[in-house]
Structure formats: C-alpha cells, structure tokens
Motif scaffolding. Structure first.
Motif, mmCIF file in Angstrom:
data_model
loop_
_atom_site.group_PDB
_atom_site.id
_atom_site.type_symbol
_atom_site.label_atom_id
_atom_site.label_comp_id
_atom_site.label_asym_id
_atom_site.label_seq_id
_atom_site.Cartn_x
_atom_site.Cartn_y
_atom_site.Cartn_z
ATOM 1 N N GLU A 1 51.416 -15.049 -54.288
ATOM 2 C CA GLU A 1 50.387 -15.356 -55.281
ATOM 3 C C GLU A 1 50.840 -15.042 -56.707
ATOM 4 N N GLN B 1 45.907 -23.353 -54.102
ATOM 5 C CA GLN B 1 47.146 -22.682 -54.477
ATOM 6 C C GLN B 1 48.206 -23.749 -54.723
ATOM 7 N N PRO C 1 49.460 -18.673 -57.980
ATOM 8 C CA PRO C 1 48.126 -18.078 -57.874
ATOM 9 C C PRO C 1 47.086 -19.073 -57.359
#
Length: 356
Positions: A274, A256, A278
């Motif tokens: 996210e 991430q 993401p």
C-alpha cells in the motif's frame, strides 16, 4: 467442456499449456461436485456456506477521481441495488471454525444489478457486475498450475488436504502453506467487521490495472465466542442487522491502482504494497437493517451465480487465477443448476454421527 475465452490483455502473460490445465480443472470441478453430493442438490464448488444474503445499495462517490470514472463508476452519485453474500470457503458446508478453532477463508460477493454497458458474458437476465473478495489480500495459490495440483489431490482424497500438504515442500507449497496458516489464524467475530480484498487484479477502463477492496467504515471488534456455534457468524450478522434493534452497515469501496509494472499480475499470492499502491475510495456500500434469515431469501441466494466474469468490459478480470475462474465457475454453476430429481434428503452437516 466448452467455455468462452478472450485474447490475453497486454498486461497478461499466459503460460504454455494453461488452457489444457484449466480444462482439466473444470472437469475435476464437475467430478468433485458429483463426489460431494451423490444423492442430493449440489452446492457451490467454492464458498458453499453463506452467513447471509442481504440487500444493499452501492453509490458512486460524488468526488470520485476522474481516472476511475469507468464502468459502473462512470457517473458520480449514481446508486445501484446490490446483492451481498457473506460466506465460508470450506469445500463443504461446515462449522464456521473447526474443532481446533481454526478458521477458513471468509468471503464477500457483490452482485451490482442493472448496470449499463457491454458485458463479457452473454448471461440470461439483467446485466450485472460481480465483485468477489476474501478477507486476506492474497490467494493461497499463485497460478493455474498450483491450483491444478490442489484440485487433483482434492478429488483423489475426497477433499482431505492432508496428502497435499505432506513433505517434501516446494517453495511454492511452502508459500501456500504459510498463507493457509494466516487464514486459519485470522479470527472473525462478525462478517461486517472485516476488510475484504479482490486479491487478483482487474482492468478499470482500458489501461488501468487495479485491485478492489471493501472496508467497514466503523468496524467493531466482536470477539469469537468462547464456544462458537456452527453458524455463529450468521447469528452475529442477524444481531447487527436486526430490523428492530440493528443498525446500518457502511463499507467504503476502494480501488488500488497498479502504479508500477513490478506489481504482479499473474501471481495471485503477491500483495501490492500500500505504500507503493495506496487504496482510494470510489464508492460506498450501505446495508440497512433487514430480515434476511428466512427460507425465501435463502432459496433466492442459493440460485444466484457469482463470478468475476459477470462483468462489464471496463472491469475485465486479469491474470491466471481469473482466467481459471471463468471456466471453473461455469462448470460449477451448470452442474449446480442442472435439473435433477433427488434420491435422498440433503445431509445435515451438523447432525451427530449415527451409531452402528
């Protein structure tokens, strides 16, 4: 206790007085182990109970994005033999859920072996890269100051956390209490069916800050037994990896990327959303069926030391909780590996209380 330190990275902001707080926690870690195990072999300072230590293979994806080709991910298609330890985060070895059915934090630790490059710790033996993760995307404590308050309370009250969670509550403690409630209410029927998160940030190369995760590719939904045994998670793992009737388990190893400076480095309770940052797949972790529930494997696993500072320079840990882990894990491992003759047999944590 002396422990190595590194100058802060540009992403980090070190609060005044933190070094002294870390030194106190390291000292309290040693005293807690003395308190917990006065006459027998000390276990790990955190995550002392394992559900199983298994052999696995971590393979870098052939199509890994070029920005992530750093450290152990530098060569697409490369495979590494890897230890994987599943665990509970209770202070002592206890049942997988308590009498009220509440769970503790669950963990997964990866030790990737025979890596190449400059390591942060001059540890004896082969070069390794460790990744430590838990089953929620945040830690319960934001920084070193909060963790020091917890550790002082643990030592003063023999690991009874009741006094620590006694009103009045500061905003920080309210946040911690909420996360602890999420941990207790997060069921797990099988250790290989959960996604795990690093929670704290790390470097990837020189200029990227990232968090890590491993996510089962084909997760099942094993329910928690109606009357769970004290080690039901080990039993579930044994069934999944049974050499005759089991099946391979595949996790995607995810990165991430920190996409904005608004995503916290120093607050370990902060989740990186996210939709802003993401997760992207960079590698695959495969665990083949195997017999791991034997004395030799258990002994080897107990002697392994996992720390995020068993790391290549490209994967340097970031933030206050990681700076704390450098000292606390060294204090724990040094005490735990200290050669001492026993004065009693280890206590059976599941034995019924004796009368009298």
């Amino acid at each position: 206790m002396d422990f190595p330190t590194l100058p802060p990275h540009a992403f980090e902001t070190v609060p005044a007085g933190e070094a002294a707080q870390i030194a106190e926690i390291a000292d309290l870690t040693r005293k807690l182990l003395q308190q917990r195990y006065p006459g027998s072999m000390a276990r790990r300072g955190v995550h002392p109970k394992d559900h199983g230590c298994v052999e696995a293979t971590l393979t870098v994806n052939a199509d890994i994005p070029s920005a992530y080709r750093q450290g152990i991910f530098a060569a697409p298609g490369r495979s590494y033999k890897t230890w994987v330890r599943f665990s509970n985060a209770t202070a002592l070895v206890q049942a997988d859920v308590d009498a009220k059915g509440a769970a503790s934090s669950r963990g997964i630790a990866l030790k990737v072996m025979n890596v190449e490059g400059e390591t942060l710790l001059d540890a004896p033996g082969g070069k390794t890269q460790d990744f430590l993760m838990i089953n929620l995307p945040m830690f319960a404590f934001a920084d070193v100051a909060e963790y020091l308050e917890l550790t002082r309370s643990q030592f003063a009250h023999n690991d009874n956390l009741g006094p620590f969670f006694t009103p009045p509550f500061s905003d920080a403690k309210k946040r911690t209490l909420g996360i602890v409630g999420k941990i207790a209410a997060t069921p797990m029927g099988n250790p290989v069916e959960s996604q795990y998160f690093s929670a704290s940030p790390f470097l990837l190369g020189e200029n990227l800050a990232v968090k890590y995760s491993v996510k089962p590719r084909n997760p099942g939904n094993t329910p928690v037994p109606a009357n769970p045994g004290p080690s039901y998670l080990r039993e579930a793992l044994k069934k999944t990896l049974d050499p005759k009737a089991g099946q391979a388990v595949v996790f995607d190893f995810l990165v991430q990327r920190r996409t904005t400076n608004a995503l916290a480095i120093e607050d370990a309770t902060a989740v990186w959303p996210e939709d802003i940052a993401p997760f992207e797949a960079v590698a695959t972790l495969v665990i083949q069926p195997q017999d791991f529930d034997n004395p030799l494997r258990a002994t080897e696993c107990e002697h392994l030391v996992f720390t995020p500072w068993h790391s290549l320079r490209e994967h340097r840990p970031l933030g206050g909780i990681n700076r704390l882990r450098l000292a606390a894990y060294i204090a724990s491992s040094k005490y735990r590996l200290q050669s001492r003759e026993p004065t009693a047999f280890p206590k059976d944590p599941y034995a019924p209380p004796t009368a009298g």
